[in-house]
Design a protein around this motif. Sequence first.
Motif: not given
Length: 92
Positions: A32-35, A37-38, A66-67, A69-70, A73
């Motif tokens: 998962a991209s949020d995981e 990134l964290s 990643l940033l 893309n976020m 979104d």
Amino acid sequence: MLRVVLRNRDTRQLRVAEVMTTPVETTHADAASDEVLSFMLEHHIRHLPIVDAGGKVQGMLSIRNLLENMVEDLRNELHSLDQYLLNDGPGG
């Protein structure tokens, strides 16, 4: 950069193994991209290899991508919310 440039190391005679970070952290394509990134933020990682089940590198993930893309979104979500609020009510 810190291990090479700031220490005035001769890049013509320097081996990557002498300055690389170990152990190498990796991720999988289905993470998962949020995981991810964290994890990258917590460990101060800017680039993370993406590996398959056998550990073979499939690509490289950058925190910048990643940033970006976020942000895209969030921009799309904000646009959708703006459109909803500008309508006369539910159903337009």
